[in-house]
Scaffold this motif. Structure first.
Motif, PDB file in Angstrom:
ATOM      1  N   GLY A  76       0.861  -1.181   0.000  1.00  0.00           N
ATOM      2  CA  GLY A  76       0.000   0.000   0.000  1.00  0.00           C
ATOM      3  C   GLY A  76       0.891   1.223   0.000  1.00  0.00           C
ATOM      4  N   VAL A  77       0.348   2.335   0.423  1.00  0.00           N
ATOM      5  CA  VAL A  77       1.152   3.552   0.516  1.00  0.00           C
ATOM      6  C   VAL A  77       2.029   3.425   1.769  1.00  0.00           C
ATOM      7  N   PRO A  78       3.312   3.531   1.612  1.00  0.00           N
ATOM      8  CA  PRO A  78       4.219   3.194   2.730  1.00  0.00           C
ATOM      9  C   PRO A  78       4.317   4.271   3.809  1.00  0.00           C
ATOM     10  N   ASP A  79       3.215   4.548   4.468  1.00  0.00           N
ATOM     11  CA  ASP A  79       3.179   5.478   5.608  1.00  0.00           C
ATOM     12  C   ASP A  79       3.843   6.805   5.274  1.00  0.00           C
ATOM     13  N   CYS A  80       3.407   7.382   4.160  1.00  0.00           N
ATOM     14  CA  CYS A  80       3.930   8.694   3.787  1.00  0.00           C
ATOM     15  C   CYS A  80       2.821   9.445   3.070  1.00  0.00           C
ATOM     16  N   TYR A  81       3.018  10.738   2.846  1.00  0.00           N
ATOM     17  CA  TYR A  81       2.086  11.512   2.030  1.00  0.00           C
ATOM     18  C   TYR A  81       2.517  11.352   0.585  1.00  0.00           C
ATOM     19  N   SER A  82       1.555  10.998  -0.223  1.00  0.00           N
ATOM     20  CA  SER A  82       1.895  10.622  -1.583  1.00  0.00           C
ATOM     21  C   SER A  82       2.389  11.805  -2.396  1.00  0.00           C
ATOM     22  N   ILE A  83       3.228  11.481  -3.349  1.00  0.00           N
ATOM     23  CA  ILE A  83       3.585  12.484  -4.351  1.00  0.00           C
ATOM     24  C   ILE A  83       2.380  12.673  -5.268  1.00  0.00           C
ATOM     25  N   ILE A  84       2.495  13.605  -6.177  1.00  0.00           N
ATOM     26  CA  ILE A  84       1.360  13.936  -7.042  1.00  0.00           C
ATOM     27  C   ILE A  84       1.548  13.269  -8.392  1.00  0.00           C
ATOM     28  N   GLY A  85       0.495  12.676  -8.903  1.00  0.00           N
ATOM     29  CA  GLY A  85       0.585  12.031 -10.208  1.00  0.00           C
ATOM     30  C   GLY A  85      -0.718  11.337 -10.535  1.00  0.00           C
ATOM     31  N   LEU A  86      -0.732  10.643 -11.632  1.00  0.00           N
ATOM     32  CA  LEU A  86      -1.930   9.896 -12.007  1.00  0.00           C
ATOM     33  C   LEU A  86      -2.006   8.620 -11.163  1.00  0.00           C
ATOM     34  N   HIS A  87      -3.201   8.164 -10.955  1.00  0.00           N
ATOM     35  CA  HIS A  87      -3.444   7.037 -10.039  1.00  0.00           C
ATOM     36  C   HIS A  87      -2.589   5.824 -10.379  1.00  0.00           C
ATOM     37  N   GLU A  88      -2.594   5.462 -11.669  1.00  0.00           N
ATOM     38  CA  GLU A  88      -1.855   4.267 -12.061  1.00  0.00           C
ATOM     39  C   GLU A  88      -0.362   4.442 -11.801  1.00  0.00           C
ATOM     40  N   ASP A  89       0.131   5.650 -12.085  1.00  0.00           N
ATOM     41  CA  ASP A  89       1.560   5.902 -11.873  1.00  0.00           C
ATOM     42  C   ASP A  89       1.911   5.867 -10.391  1.00  0.00           C
ATOM     43  N   LEU A  90       1.020   6.366  -9.573  1.00  0.00           N
ATOM     44  CA  LEU A  90       1.286   6.369  -8.133  1.00  0.00           C
ATOM     45  C   LEU A  90       1.282   4.952  -7.574  1.00  0.00           C
ATOM     46  N   MET A  91       0.352   4.137  -8.027  1.00  0.00           N
ATOM     47  CA  MET A  91       0.333   2.747  -7.551  1.00  0.00           C
ATOM     48  C   MET A  91       1.605   2.021  -7.971  1.00  0.00           C
ATOM     49  N   ALA A  92       2.063   2.310  -9.175  1.00  0.00           N
ATOM     50  CA  ALA A  92       3.324   1.695  -9.616  1.00  0.00           C
ATOM     51  C   ALA A  92       4.493   2.218  -8.799  1.00  0.00           C
ATOM     52  N   HIS A  93       4.465   3.510  -8.526  1.00  0.00           N
ATOM     53  CA  HIS A  93       5.557   4.131  -7.772  1.00  0.00           C
ATOM     54  C   HIS A  93       5.677   3.520  -6.381  1.00  0.00           C
ATOM     55  N   TYR A  94       4.537   3.269  -5.759  1.00  0.00           N
ATOM     56  CA  TYR A  94       4.574   2.723  -4.397  1.00  0.00           C
ATOM     57  C   TYR A  94       4.513   1.196  -4.378  1.00  0.00           C
ATOM     58  N   GLY A  95       4.569   0.595  -5.539  1.00  0.00           N
ATOM     59  CA  GLY A  95       4.755  -0.860  -5.599  1.00  0.00           C
ATOM     60  C   GLY A  95       3.527  -1.694  -5.322  1.00  0.00           C
ATOM     61  N   TYR A  96       2.346  -1.154  -5.514  1.00  0.00           N
ATOM     62  CA  TYR A  96       1.173  -2.001  -5.320  1.00  0.00           C
ATOM     63  C   TYR A  96       0.303  -2.083  -6.572  1.00  0.00           C
ATOM     64  N   ASP A  97       0.948  -1.839  -7.704  1.00  0.00           N
ATOM     65  CA  ASP A  97       0.257  -2.154  -8.949  1.00  0.00           C
ATOM     66  C   ASP A  97       0.506  -3.639  -9.253  1.00  0.00           C
ATOM     67  N   GLU A  98       0.070  -4.087 -10.436  1.00  0.00           N
ATOM     68  CA  GLU A  98       0.162  -5.524 -10.719  1.00  0.00           C
ATOM     69  C   GLU A  98       1.607  -6.015 -10.721  1.00  0.00           C
ATOM     70  N   ASN A  99       2.524  -5.204 -11.194  1.00  0.00           N
ATOM     71  CA  ASN A  99       3.926  -5.633 -11.183  1.00  0.00           C
ATOM     72  C   ASN A  99       4.484  -5.688  -9.764  1.00  0.00           C
ATOM     73  N   GLY A 100       4.104  -4.702  -8.963  1.00  0.00           N
ATOM     74  CA  GLY A 100       4.553  -4.690  -7.570  1.00  0.00           C
ATOM     75  C   GLY A 100       4.004  -5.869  -6.804  1.00  0.00           C
ATOM     76  N   ILE A 101       2.754  -6.207  -7.076  1.00  0.00           N
ATOM     77  CA  ILE A 101       2.135  -7.345  -6.393  1.00  0.00           C
ATOM     78  C   ILE A 101       2.865  -8.638  -6.783  1.00  0.00           C
ATOM     79  N   ALA A 102       3.125  -8.798  -8.071  1.00  0.00           N
ATOM     80  CA  ALA A 102       3.806 -10.015  -8.525  1.00  0.00           C
ATOM     81  C   ALA A 102       5.205 -10.107  -7.904  1.00  0.00           C
ATOM     82  N   ALA A 103       5.907  -8.989  -7.852  1.00  0.00           N
ATOM     83  CA  ALA A 103       7.250  -8.999  -7.261  1.00  0.00           C
ATOM     84  C   ALA A 103       7.191  -9.350  -5.777  1.00  0.00           C
ATOM     85  N   ALA A 104       6.195  -8.823  -5.100  1.00  0.00           N
ATOM     86  CA  ALA A 104       6.056  -9.117  -3.668  1.00  0.00           C
ATOM     87  C   ALA A 104       5.771 -10.603  -3.446  1.00  0.00           C
ATOM     88  N   VAL A 105       4.953 -11.169  -4.297  1.00  0.00           N
ATOM     89  CA  VAL A 105       4.655 -12.602  -4.176  1.00  0.00           C
ATOM     90  C   VAL A 105       5.934 -13.418  -4.362  1.00  0.00           C
TER      91      VAL A 105
END
Lengths: 314, 334
Positions: B287-316
């Motif tokens: 999820g968002v790692p206990d910080c105030y998010s930077i500004i950007g588009l939703h998909e880019d922010l999820m990728a930036h914080y590692g909880y988009d589909e690639n981040g999820i796969a890497a975590a698994v």
């Protein structure tokens, strides 16, 4: 040559360790060992050719533990009653106190050596030894097509032990060599338990031995457990856990999570029907005698490994 | 502000917040006691659709969120069923005292539809992000907290919220969600997670916008030979404890994914239940790692914080490589 070594590994490391289960299930056999403190061993000499010997050492692994480097052998030995020098506790000892306190399993663990305990590798001074000239001879003997008898040491010094061992090996051979499922339910359950243990141990053993098929399967695997189960009879089952090239086989159910894949039989009779190839696996699945719990492609891979063990251990 | 990152073809498939507005209209037609309230955000939150259909039952309280929730509480006391819609950040923080004291403490039948949750309004900046609402609302006693995964599930959640007596908080996005349920929904029940995909290696527990991403990650992982179970945990409170415990028992590895701070939200809720099981398991929160998010588009922010589909796969993949303590005996039993 490698096939001889792989087969020998299965006989020494997977089949022979079933002997205590057979003895435990047959009071007549158990009586033959009761009160004894001894070691008996089954071994085979490795090849004289250095190249072949190296391969055999690698494949047989801990079956060669304790071997003389100048004349290496592979074997499995059994401690009867804990082996020589181990003493049963006198009354009033720790075991008695624990039993009085009601902690019977702890008492058993603390005080009573098992009647028969399997130890992979070679013992320096067994009271009885059956030694085969080479791995092929050992394999042929256990396949029921002996090419001559093994060298037997200690039979005359301890005829009682020799007879008990011989009867137990013959009993085990009869059970594992059965062409038809036993009619008696207790026997059917025992044979089921032996077969499932043999399969799980055989698959893990072939992986540890570096068999190309088994090792490729284990190397790619994340942490998974494959189990064989009999409905309502968890003590008859077995499992093998694999993870990134490692593997471990064990008897009984895997309790820590749901197995990644399980082959579940609805009864010992159904299990033996499939394992002894009397029953068609597809028909058994369609009619509910066999359930595959998990994705079918993993079941197919497991089935291939089971056949591999069967080819070596037949 | 531009925020459209989809083509015309995509919009035909995307489920929008309009589904929520439509669902509310249908519900309003069946139940005359339903009223809609907004704080000058009717168009953004799509409750304006209800206002267009039932103008006499729609109230714009202006940019005054505390009053918004106070009025909703009063209406509920009078026997109406208010659906209150504003941004999640305002519901969970600006109007929290009224949510707490006027609504939750009194157990009133107010349904709060909090839109633009998580980082879905990423380009609007941190003042309009809401990565704290699940943590806050979970701790409101008596409040039901829902985080539906897509438009269809939102419509079902709205109906389920009406049928459930007491306060309900429904958290949805800005509107441009991927569709998770292509056909019929298998059945929406508050407090019961949906198993979207079964698997034996690991369980991915997701809610809201991350459910679709979890499913995409599961497809990638399946191609690599990893079988992930995916749970749509649409109800954060009451959490489906049985589903969590089953995941602990059967897969022993759990990854939670949320468009929310990793502190206090879905991950924390799952951890509370799983830790109480007494079983050992491997666990990670995305999820968002206990910080105030930077500004950007939703998909880019999820990728930036590692909880988009690639981040999820890497975590698994990372979790699958972890060892369980005292579990590395590889000797075969003899």
């Amino acid at each position: 040559m490698s096939d001889d070594a792989y087969a020998a590994r299965i006989f020494l490391r997977s089949a022979l360790p079933l002997l205590p289960l057979v003895v435990e299930a047959r009071p007549g056999l158990a009586r033959g060992f009761a009160g004894s403190r001894a070691v008996f061993q089954v071994s085979a000499r490795l090849s004289a050719d250095p190249g072949l010997r190296e391969a055999e050492l690698r494949i047989l692994g801990d079956c060669c533990r304790g071997a003389d480097p100048a004349a290496p052998r592979a074997g499995t030995h059994f401690l009867v009653g804990g082996g020589p020098g181990s003493e049963a506790p006198a009354s009033g000892g720790a075991g008695t106190a624990l039993r009085a306190a009601g902690t019977a399993p702890a008492a058993e663990a603390a005080a009573e050596p098992p009647l028969l305990k399997t130890v992979p590798g070679l013992h320096p001074a067994p009271e009885l030894e059956l030694e085969f000239g080479d791995l092929a001879a050992l394999d042929a003997f256990f396949r029921g097509r002996p090419k001559g008898l093994p060298k037997i040491r200690g039979a005359l010094r301890g005829p009682g032990l020799f007879l008990s061992v011989l009867r137990s090996l013959l009993a085990m051979g009869a059970l594992l060599g059965a062409k038809e499922p036993p009619a008696e339910p207790g026997e059917a359950a025992l044979v089921t338990r032996l077969y499932l243990s043999l399969l799980s141990s055989g698959i893990s053993g072939l992986n540890k031995a570096g068999h190309p098929e088994a090792a490729a399967w284990a190397r790619k695997s994340p942490d998974r457990v494959y189990a064989w189960e009999v409905e309502g009879r968890p003590e008859l089952g077995a499992y093998v856990r694999v993870k990134a090239g490692n593997s471990r086989s064990a008897r009984g159910p895997w309790l820590r999570s749901r197995p990644f894949f399980a082959m579940r039989f609805d009864s010992p009779a159904s299990a033996l029907g499939v394992l002894l190839e009397k029953d068609d696996m597809i028909a058994a699945t369609a009619e509910g005698r066999l359930s595959m719990l998990g994705a079918p492609e993993y079941g197919a891979a497991l089935g291939e490994l089971m056949k591999l063990v069967g080819r070596y251990a037949k | 502000m531009s925020g459209l990152t989809y083509t015309m073809l995509d919009t035909a498939k995307l489920s929008t917040a309009e589904v929520y507005g439509q669902a509310l209209c249908e519900l309003g037609a069946e139940h005359p006691e339903i009223v809609g309230l907004s704080a000058d955000l009717a168009k953004s939150t799509k409750i304006g659709l209800f206002g267009e259909r039932f103008p006499e039952r729609f109230f714009n309280l202006g940019i005054a969120e505390q009053n918004l929730f106070g009025v909703a509480a009063g209406m509920a006391k009078a026997g109406l069923v208010p659906f209150v819609s504003t941004f999640a950040v305002f519901t969970a923080m600006r109007g929290l005292d009224q949510v707490h004291t006027d609504i939750c403490y009194q157990g009133l039948d107010v349904k709060m539809i909090a839109t633009h949750a998580g980082l879905s309004f990423g380009q609007a900046g941190s003042t309009h992000h809401c990565t704290e609402d699940l943590a806050i609302m979970r701790s409101m006693a008596g409040l039901t907290v829902l985080a539906p995964a897509d438009g269809l599930e939102t419509a079902l959640a709205v109906r389920a919220a009406y049928e459930r007596k007491g306060p309900v908080y429904i958290r949805i996005n800005r509107g441009f969600d991927q569709r998770v349920y292509e056909g019929a929904h298998p059945g929406f029940e508050i407090g019961k997670a949906v198993t979207l995909r079964d698997g034996g290696d690991i369980t991915i527990v997701a809610c809201g916008a991350t459910v679709w991403r979890a499913m995409e990650a599961a497809k990638v992982l399946a191609a690599e030979g990893l079988e992930a179970r995916v749970l749509d945990m649409h109800t954060i409170k009451p959490l489906d404890e049985e589903a969590v415990l089953r995941a602990v028992r059967e897969t022993r590895r759990i990854l939670t994914v949320e468009d929310h701070n990793v502190v206090g939200g879905l991950g924390s809720a799952v951890a509370e239940v799983a830790a109480g099981s007494g079983l050992s398991f491997s666990f990670k929160r995305l999820g968002v790692p206990d910080c105030y998010s930077i500004i950007g588009l939703h998909e880019d922010l999820m990728a930036h914080y590692g909880y988009d589909e690639n981040g999820i796969a890497a975590a698994v993949r990372e979790i699958m490589g972890r060892d369980f303590e005292a579990d590395e005996n590889w000797d075969d039993e003899v």
